[in-house]
Design an enzyme around this catalytic site. Structure first.
Site, PDB file in Angstrom:
ATOM      1  N   ARG A  43     -26.560   5.102  -8.691  1.00  0.00           N
ATOM      2  CA  ARG A  43     -26.700   3.809  -7.988  1.00  0.00           C
ATOM      3  C   ARG A  43     -26.694   2.672  -9.008  1.00  0.00           C
ATOM      4  NH1 ARG A  43     -31.340   1.632  -7.439  1.00  0.00           N
ATOM      5  NH2 ARG A  43     -32.492   3.523  -6.942  1.00  0.00           N
ATOM      6  N   TYR A  96     -13.075 -16.247   6.682  1.00  0.00           N
ATOM      7  CA  TYR A  96     -13.245 -14.945   7.311  1.00  0.00           C
ATOM      8  C   TYR A  96     -14.448 -15.014   8.264  1.00  0.00           C
ATOM      9  CZ  TYR A  96     -14.581 -10.100   7.917  1.00  0.00           C
ATOM     10  OH  TYR A  96     -14.950  -8.909   8.472  1.00  0.00           O
ATOM     11  N   ASP A 129     -13.700 -16.758  -2.636  1.00  0.00           N
ATOM     12  CA  ASP A 129     -13.227 -15.488  -2.069  1.00  0.00           C
ATOM     13  C   ASP A 129     -11.723 -15.418  -2.334  1.00  0.00           C
ATOM     14  OD1 ASP A 129     -12.259 -13.427  -0.464  1.00  0.00           O
ATOM     15  OD2 ASP A 129     -13.784 -13.733   1.080  1.00  0.00           O
ATOM     16  N   LYS A 179      -8.583  -4.699   0.611  1.00  0.00           N
ATOM     17  CA  LYS A 179      -7.279  -5.289   0.951  1.00  0.00           C
ATOM     18  C   LYS A 179      -6.266  -5.017  -0.164  1.00  0.00           C
ATOM     19  CE  LYS A 179      -9.944  -7.033   4.199  1.00  0.00           C
ATOM     20  NZ  LYS A 179     -10.232  -6.299   5.399  1.00  0.00           N
TER      21      LYS A 179
HETATM   22  N1  PLP Z   1     -13.226 -11.795   2.781  1.00  0.00           N
HETATM   23  C1  PLP Z   1     -12.030 -11.893   3.401  1.00  0.00           C
HETATM   24  C2  PLP Z   1     -11.158 -13.065   3.089  1.00  0.00           C
HETATM   25  C3  PLP Z   1     -11.635 -10.937   4.341  1.00  0.00           C
HETATM   26  O1  PLP Z   1     -10.434 -11.082   4.958  1.00  0.00           O
HETATM   27  C4  PLP Z   1     -12.508  -9.863   4.624  1.00  0.00           C
HETATM   28  C5  PLP Z   1     -12.137  -8.824   5.624  1.00  0.00           C
HETATM   29  O2  PLP Z   1     -11.201  -8.957   6.370  1.00  0.00           O
HETATM   30  C6  PLP Z   1     -13.739  -9.789   3.966  1.00  0.00           C
HETATM   31  C7  PLP Z   1     -14.053 -10.753   3.039  1.00  0.00           C
HETATM   32  C8  PLP Z   1     -14.712  -8.675   4.251  1.00  0.00           C
HETATM   33  O3  PLP Z   1     -14.326  -7.498   3.610  1.00  0.00           O
HETATM   34  P1  PLP Z   1     -14.757  -6.023   4.076  1.00  0.00           P
HETATM   35  O4  PLP Z   1     -14.092  -5.763   5.389  1.00  0.00           O
HETATM   36  O5  PLP Z   1     -14.302  -5.156   2.948  1.00  0.00           O
HETATM   37  O6  PLP Z   1     -16.242  -6.026   4.237  1.00  0.00           O
END
Ligand code: PLP
Length: 376
Positions: free
Chosen positions: A47, A103, A175, A200
């Site tokens: 961990r 998001y 992000d 992604k």
């Molecule tokens: N940030 C963005 C821009 C996203 O498109 C997403 C998910 O679609 C996330 C964060 C969240 O990621 P996760 O689904 O891996 O938790």
């Protein structure tokens, strides 16, 4: 070393015990302690740290931070866990400025999890830097940027946001999921933290969930994120880290192909009579095109478009595709299409005639042919 070289070798060292070229997966949860009580091989408990996670973190620090050796990184079990770790590093009473288009999981997290814990958020149109400046309060500690944004592909000037954050004594986090470090490196625009859903483009094959926070340096803010990773324990498994590193090896070539396909699709959609709007920063008349051209090396594989005739017409297009997969998420080899408003739920602000597309690595003519027949 250039980006492609870092990615292709993905921070791998030949396994000293066997000479294996592909890295082994270290499933062990615990590591032997030396007779004198030290851990001279560096690992104690998975961990806290694990060889596969360590390699992934090192690679992400290099991809985002270059070879300055200053960047620090922490991998998480999902992009959402990485995002949450950044907000958890704040204190009750702190104020966040976040985009009005981001998001929906991130905005819900701020509203439904962190607001009850006393973290206040102002949601602002970040294409309007004056509006962001006006939202600064004495307790502003974080400016959260997402560019290109989800799902409207708004482009935010990262350097402007970082300057506003820093003049307020706050940190700027970006992000960078949609662009990936191949196309956009926010530290070059002075951001302090970069967040990824590695689910992604970084992993890239629709088969692993993960996330990461990368710090421009090992700052007190980043150290708190690292503490949260260790103590709260939302860490990825060794196999997930291995899969993500495997994906990273081809990131540069995939991002070039995603971007080329998306550009062709955007130009096709722009000229189609059944399409009322196309949101893709690579189109010269996109309102964020100039900023995107400056801070990105290409425009990425995500686009959205609005269908003339409203929600029913958009649903009919999504129902009519044969090659595209109707599914949420993005960044994999297969092209995905989704009616975004219905995924986001009743409080969505996404136009209900909008379809979001993650353009995959198929032949662009095949993709255009599929959308042409679905649009009718
Ligand atoms: N940030 C963005 C821009 C996203 O498109 C997403 C998910 O679609 C996330 C964060 C969240 O990621 P996760 O689904 O891996 O938790």
């Amino acid at each position: 070393m250039n980006f492609e070289t870092i990615a292709a070798q993905a921070a791998h060292q030949i396994d000293p015990a066997t000479g294996a070229v592909a890295p082994p997966i270290y499933l062990s949860t615990t590591f032997e302690r030396d007779a004198d009580g030290e851990y001279s091989r560096g690992f104690v408990y998975s961990r806290v740290d694990n060889p596969n996670r360590h390699a992934l973190e090192e690679c992400l620090a290099l991809l985002e931070g270059g070879e300055t050796g200053n960047a620090a990184s922490a991998a998480f079990a999902s992009g959402s866990a990485a995002t949450a770790a950044v907000f958890q590093a704040l204190a009750p009473g702190d104020h966040v400025i976040a985009p009005d288009d981001c998001y929906h999981g991130t905005s819900r997290m701020l509203r439904e999890v962190f607001a009850p814990w006393g973290v206040e958020t102002s949601f602002v149109d970040m294409t309007d830097a004056d509006a962001v400046q006006r939202s600064v309060r004495p307790n502003t500690r974080l400016v959260w940027v997402e560019t290109p944004s989800n799902p409207l592909l708004k482009i935010t000037d990262i350097a402007r946001m970082a300057a506003i954050a820093h003049s307020a004594g706050a940190a700027c986090a970006c992000d960078n999921t949609w662009a990936s470090p191949m196309l956009q490196r926010p530290f070059e625009s002075d951001a302090d933290l970069v967040v990824h859903s590695t689910t992604k483009y970084l992993s890239g094959h629709e088969d692993v969930t993960g996330g990461a926070v990368v710090g421009r340096e090992d700052s007190p803010f980043f150290q708190r994120v690292r503490l949260i990773q260790n103590l709260c324990g939302a860490v990825p498994s060794p196999f997930d880290c291995w899969l993500t590193l495997r994906g990273i090896r081809t990131l540069p070539v995939r991002m070039r192909a995603h971007s080329a396909n998306a550009g062709q699709l955007a130009r096709f959609l722009e000229d189609h009579s059944q399409v009322s709007a196309v949101h893709y920063p690579g189109l010269p008349d996109h309102p964020g095109h100039d900023i995107a051209a400056r801070q990105m090396s290409d425009f990425g594989g995500m686009l959205s478009f609005q269908v003339a005739g409203g929600r029913e017409a958009a649903m009919a297009v999504a129902a009519g595709v044969k090659l595209f997969v109707r599914a949420t998420s993005l960044g994999g080899t297969q092209s995905l299409i989704e009616h975004r408003a219905s995924i986001e739920g009743p409080d969505t602000t996404t136009p209900d005639d909008l379809l979001r597309v993650s353009v995959g690595l198929e032949n662009a003519d095949d993709l255009i042919g599929d959308l042409a027949q679905a649009l009718g």
